[in-house]
Write a protein that holds these residues in place. Sequence first.
Motif, PDB file in Angstrom:
ATOM      1  N   GLU A  95       7.995  -4.054 -18.646  1.00  0.00           N
ATOM      2  CA  GLU A  95       7.827  -5.403 -18.114  1.00  0.00           C
ATOM      3  C   GLU A  95       7.220  -5.388 -16.718  1.00  0.00           C
ATOM      4  N   GLY A  96       6.651  -4.261 -16.326  1.00  0.00           N
ATOM      5  CA  GLY A  96       6.023  -4.186 -15.013  1.00  0.00           C
ATOM      6  C   GLY A  96       6.989  -3.665 -13.966  1.00  0.00           C
ATOM      7  N   THR A  97       6.482  -3.580 -12.709  1.00  0.00           N
ATOM      8  CA  THR A  97       7.203  -2.894 -11.644  1.00  0.00           C
ATOM      9  C   THR A  97       7.184  -3.710 -10.356  1.00  0.00           C
ATOM     10  N   PRO A  98       8.218  -4.496 -10.082  1.00  0.00           N
ATOM     11  CA  PRO A  98       8.222  -5.285  -8.849  1.00  0.00           C
ATOM     12  C   PRO A  98       8.231  -4.425  -7.589  1.00  0.00           C
ATOM     13  N   MET A  99       8.883  -3.272  -7.644  1.00  0.00           N
ATOM     14  CA  MET A  99       8.990  -2.461  -6.445  1.00  0.00           C
ATOM     15  C   MET A  99       8.563  -1.033  -6.752  1.00  0.00           C
ATOM     16  N   MET A 100       7.761  -0.453  -5.838  1.00  0.00           N
ATOM     17  CA  MET A 100       7.269   0.906  -6.088  1.00  0.00           C
ATOM     18  C   MET A 100       8.129   1.927  -5.353  1.00  0.00           C
ATOM     19  N   HIS A 101       7.988   3.172  -5.740  1.00  0.00           N
ATOM     20  CA  HIS A 101       8.613   4.317  -5.063  1.00  0.00           C
ATOM     21  C   HIS A 101      10.135   4.148  -4.951  1.00  0.00           C
ATOM     22  N   VAL A 102      10.776   3.648  -5.995  1.00  0.00           N
ATOM     23  CA  VAL A 102      12.213   3.396  -5.907  1.00  0.00           C
ATOM     24  C   VAL A 102      13.009   4.696  -5.882  1.00  0.00           C
ATOM     25  N   ASP A 103      12.758   5.575  -6.827  1.00  0.00           N
ATOM     26  CA  ASP A 103      13.538   6.820  -6.851  1.00  0.00           C
ATOM     27  C   ASP A 103      12.777   8.003  -6.294  1.00  0.00           C
ATOM     28  N   GLY A 104      11.517   7.810  -6.031  1.00  0.00           N
ATOM     29  CA  GLY A 104      10.704   8.901  -5.508  1.00  0.00           C
ATOM     30  C   GLY A 104       9.297   8.360  -5.368  1.00  0.00           C
ATOM     31  N   PHE A 105       8.482   9.035  -4.550  1.00  0.00           N
ATOM     32  CA  PHE A 105       7.121   8.544  -4.373  1.00  0.00           C
ATOM     33  C   PHE A 105       6.285   8.856  -5.607  1.00  0.00           C
ATOM     34  N   VAL A 106       5.251   8.047  -5.814  1.00  0.00           N
ATOM     35  CA  VAL A 106       4.379   8.257  -6.962  1.00  0.00           C
ATOM     36  C   VAL A 106       3.793   9.667  -6.944  1.00  0.00           C
ATOM     37  N   ARG A 107       3.470  10.181  -5.742  1.00  0.00           N
ATOM     38  CA  ARG A 107       2.877  11.519  -5.686  1.00  0.00           C
ATOM     39  C   ARG A 107       3.934  12.625  -5.725  1.00  0.00           C
ATOM     40  N   GLY A 108       5.211  12.252  -5.841  1.00  0.00           N
ATOM     41  CA  GLY A 108       6.289  13.245  -5.812  1.00  0.00           C
ATOM     42  C   GLY A 108       6.994  13.133  -4.477  1.00  0.00           C
ATOM     43  N   LYS A 109       6.715  14.067  -3.565  1.00  0.00           N
ATOM     44  CA  LYS A 109       7.296  14.002  -2.222  1.00  0.00           C
ATOM     45  C   LYS A 109       6.378  13.196  -1.302  1.00  0.00           C
ATOM     46  N   GLY A 110       6.950  12.323  -0.499  1.00  0.00           N
ATOM     47  CA  GLY A 110       6.166  11.599   0.494  1.00  0.00           C
ATOM     48  C   GLY A 110       5.563  12.589   1.479  1.00  0.00           C
ATOM     49  N   ARG A 111       4.326  12.286   1.910  1.00  0.00           N
ATOM     50  CA  ARG A 111       3.605  13.267   2.720  1.00  0.00           C
ATOM     51  C   ARG A 111       3.325  12.688   4.105  1.00  0.00           C
ATOM     52  N   PHE A 112       3.892  13.326   5.128  1.00  0.00           N
ATOM     53  CA  PHE A 112       3.608  12.904   6.505  1.00  0.00           C
ATOM     54  C   PHE A 112       2.237  13.432   6.904  1.00  0.00           C
ATOM     55  N   MET A 113       1.435  12.579   7.524  1.00  0.00           N
ATOM     56  CA  MET A 113       0.106  13.003   7.943  1.00  0.00           C
ATOM     57  C   MET A 113       0.021  12.933   9.465  1.00  0.00           C
ATOM     58  N   ILE A 114      -0.631  13.920  10.016  1.00  0.00           N
ATOM     59  CA  ILE A 114      -0.867  13.944  11.465  1.00  0.00           C
ATOM     60  C   ILE A 114      -1.876  12.845  11.812  1.00  0.00           C
ATOM     61  N   THR A 115      -1.567  12.049  12.834  1.00  0.00           N
ATOM     62  CA  THR A 115      -2.445  10.928  13.170  1.00  0.00           C
ATOM     63  C   THR A 115      -2.878  11.022  14.627  1.00  0.00           C
ATOM     64  N   GLU A 116      -3.899  11.812  14.854  1.00  0.00           N
ATOM     65  CA  GLU A 116      -4.415  11.989  16.214  1.00  0.00           C
ATOM     66  C   GLU A 116      -5.305  10.802  16.586  1.00  0.00           C
ATOM     67  N   TYR A 117      -5.084  10.236  17.751  1.00  0.00           N
ATOM     68  CA  TYR A 117      -5.917   9.122  18.202  1.00  0.00           C
ATOM     69  C   TYR A 117      -7.298   9.632  18.622  1.00  0.00           C
TER      70      TYR A 117
END
Lengths: 966, 82
Positions: free
Chosen positions: A795-817
């Motif tokens: 019936e579709g998905t109101p909320m994403m990433h409920v039990d885990g991220f779509v890619r598996g583990k969430g990935r922190f990215m370095i954000t240099e200005y």
Amino acid sequence: MKDFIIPWDDTRDMGTPEKHGKPVTLIIDGVEVTVPEGTSVMRAAAEIGTQIPKLCATDSLDAFGSCRLCVVEIEGRRGTPASCTTPVHPGMVVHTQSDKVRKIRKGVMELYISDHPLDCLTCAANGDCELQDMAGAVGLRDVRYAAPEGGALANHFEARNTSGEANPEWLPKDDSNPYFSYDPSKCIVCNRCVRACEEVQGTFALTIEGRGFDSRVSPGAAGDDFLSSDCVSCGACVQACPTATLQEKSVIEMGTPDRSVITTCAYCGVGCSFKAEMQGDQLVRMTPWKHGKANRGHSCVKGRFAYGYATHPDRILSPMIRDSIDQPWREVGWEEALSFAATKMRGLQEKYGRRSVGVITSSRCTNEETYLVQKLARAVFLNNNTDTCARVCHSPTGYGLGQTYGTSAGTQDFDSIEASDVVLVIGANPTDGHPVFGSRLKKRLRQGAQLIVIDPRRIDLVKSPHVRAAHHLALRPGTNVAVVTALAHVIVTEGLCDESFIKERCDWDEFQQYAEFVADPRHSPEATEMLTGVPAAELRATARLYAKGGNGAIYYGLGVTEHSQGSTTVMGIANLAMLTGNMGRPGVGVNPLRGQNNVQGSCDMGSFPHELPGYRHVKLPEVRAIFEDAWGVEIDPEPGLRINNMLDAAVEGRFRGLYCQGEDILQSDPDTKHVAAGLAAMECVIVHDLFLNETANYAHVFLPGSSFLEKDGTFTNAERRINRVREVMAPKAGYADWEVTQLLANAMGADWHHTHPSQIMAEIAATTPSFAGVTYDLLDQKGSIQWPCNETHPEGTPMMHVDGFVRGKGRFMITEYVATDEKTGPRFPLLLTTGRILSQYNVGAQTRRTENVIWHDQDVLEIHPHDAEVRGIRDGDWIRLASRSGDTTLKALITDRVSPGVVYTTFHHPETQANVITTDYSDWATNCPEYKVTAVQVSPSNGPSDWQEAYSAQAEKSRRILPAAE
Amino acid sequence: MSPDQADANPPRKLIAMANQIATFFASQPGGTQAEQVADHINDFWDPRMRARICAYAAADGAGLEPLVLAAIPSIRVPELQD
Ligand code: SF4
Ligand code: SF4
Ligand code: SF4
Ligand code: FES
């Protein structure tokens, strides 16, 4: 047992809002009913099909209890309580009818009617009037009140008494709003409009002036009419009014509608559901549909009223062709136009190669139409040269959220806002850009949620009636990454992280690298203050509030993406939500506010040159195989050209032909001169649109488009919600847009034979896993579906990433200005940023062709008093705005909404051509143009620039149409 | 402009784009920054854009960041028939 009512089709007014408490059982007129705690007796009765008479109550508003028409008797209680304001109790025994309540109700109605004109037969609300209905329901037969002999008139509805003296109580009609009128003589002062403006819209434009017999509904302050007041013409008060007092002018003119069709607004990414109310094939009015899950019965001025463009005389209804753009257009039949276009495109491919032509899909057209246009490139042109205007708005969202979370989409539904405690709005202006979401947000803020705004400009939300931002970080344009990284610095160094969330849901090694990166003192708010212009203490307080204030939700817009570091900022935002564990439950998440109605959908449908529908890269053989089987062609494994690459390639002579559906790249894309040069270098430009837009000045083939009222299909809004668009009238030019694309494909040798968009959706579902379960039947059943919709989420998905991220583990990215290359200097000392306003929509092709121009008839430049003064500029003066790319003129508006050093304008009018000014700098990952930062100079001026004059001369020449041959 | 004439000029925009990409990946951890730059370009650039930047790097290369130059060998330039 009462009749079973299919909930999504139920349009009855339940009297008071729905509640969500534990079940309470009571007895109403001998029938047992169980409802959630907190429900009113009125609503409980409505649940079993009993309509208690009412006037001041309606289910979009909290009960008010002023009319006393809804009285009932409750066993064991004295008197006759109002059922709208009385909550249910376990075991309560209610009688909705008795001699006693009948008598009271009749008396109430008699009083109302004694001060009401008996105009029903000639009244615009005749047949659609709750006062009329209630008079019937209570059995009102006569009215015994009369004006005292010879005395003054004791009513509000007669302008003069019989001897011609003016009635001081009478007020004339207020027709100042272009779309609805206010007739005080029919007002019953039920207060519904005032409450709608407060509770639903959140504008607080209306008040009740005076007391008792003298009380009147009044817009704004003394002397204001609707137009001069704060009213934003959302229509909520019109919707709530039970009488003809607030009435759509279209209904006054045309009469009441006789049928209606549920469809979806074609303006912004909120995707409001509407009832198109019709007489035959004529649209009488659009009213917000209360079961629409995006808008819950609310609307904004665009969707509610600004549909007149669909029948505007400027619409081109005949195909047209010409050999070169200095010739006038020649009207021809569909067949001639399509074979002309097909021959040219095929010829170009033969002469200059397979990759010399391409398409631009529309974020305004339906999913089905967009799917076919990208399929045209991939299966008929046999290349991947397809792009969409999402390139210029949310492509960094696709890249940034894809990298960090694994999918390109907002994580929540709009309902989620009701559970937020802290709302962080970055580079978005919801009350103007996404008004219905803005109203829902303000409602939550009035209930006590806290607001943080990060924006160079003081948007309305920062300070509006009953809403105050806890923090407004007025950063210098172009420093988003520095600010977002400094927020992360505070969260990490002050120990505000949600470590258990990170350990469980994210890659721990990447987190540690990231934590080490942000903890570096060079990212501290103190170190970045000079650069960003944001006071360190303010930034620290903001970080603490977001991290520890309860459910924290981020909403962001184009102020984030349209920068050379747009993708990096999106990743920075994704990092913030992971750091604080604000993911995977109601009230939190990361939500891009999409610009146009179908930006989400056009991205989902494979409009980008590097990915097939469902965000799957063309390099992947297993994905190509699915489409190769479905389409019977070999798919090019190499990514194609993006819009700006197409234009660059055109200038270099490598790209010669373009099919552009429902987009005006000449007006909407940056660096107009470069776009014009690119278009002018092409040998075949096919524009498929409602109007001769600016791009069409450079076109060789014009194919008339169909408006959203003229076709079936689906749009996908910012919540990933797939909403149905339904045909309410036949296509004015003969074909819906998907049919035209199919005809063009077939003219080029394809063999497509879809006879209805539902078949196209079936093809999408068969090839795209996140759409696997989507069918028109299911959409009709459920009203709407949020993707992914497949075997695991039928019936579709109101909320994403409920039990885990779509890619598996969430990935922190370095954000240099990294500072943008667009820098201020002595010649261009100010920073220009751009945005839009409520009443106009993007390039304005639609809204400029409606009465909405009354609110915004030209673009103006907002400039701080200090910057204006040193340049000798006064409010309303013509000024010249110049950048390294070009210059234009417009009028100045002096305001402290912008900081010193920053100027701001909208881009709704082609005469202004704000994009002559913007540069071709773009996001490093996606080439999304840097609209939001341009170094400029402002100086006094006395008229249009040379460019503006040359441009309008060219436009005028190019728009000539030869009279049709006899 | 004909494509040949165009080829004679340094690809100003492509150089700037490649440098921007390199600047981002230079800040990313791990020792594979050059590969990440090449992957990004392979994934998002049309083959003719890739051919041009590689040809430019081979012929002159002035103005390209060292990380772009390091990435060039990993940028795929497919044989294009048309
Ligand atoms: S507002 Fe209603 S009751 Fe009043 S005149 Fe019109 S139809 Fe009749
Ligand atoms: S139209 Fe909307 S903003 Fe205007 S008065 Fe009515 S409810 Fe308020
Ligand atoms: S908020 Fe957006 S979708 Fe809703 S009515 Fe307004 S323009 Fe249409
Ligand atoms: S409807 Fe209950 S008091 Fe008006």
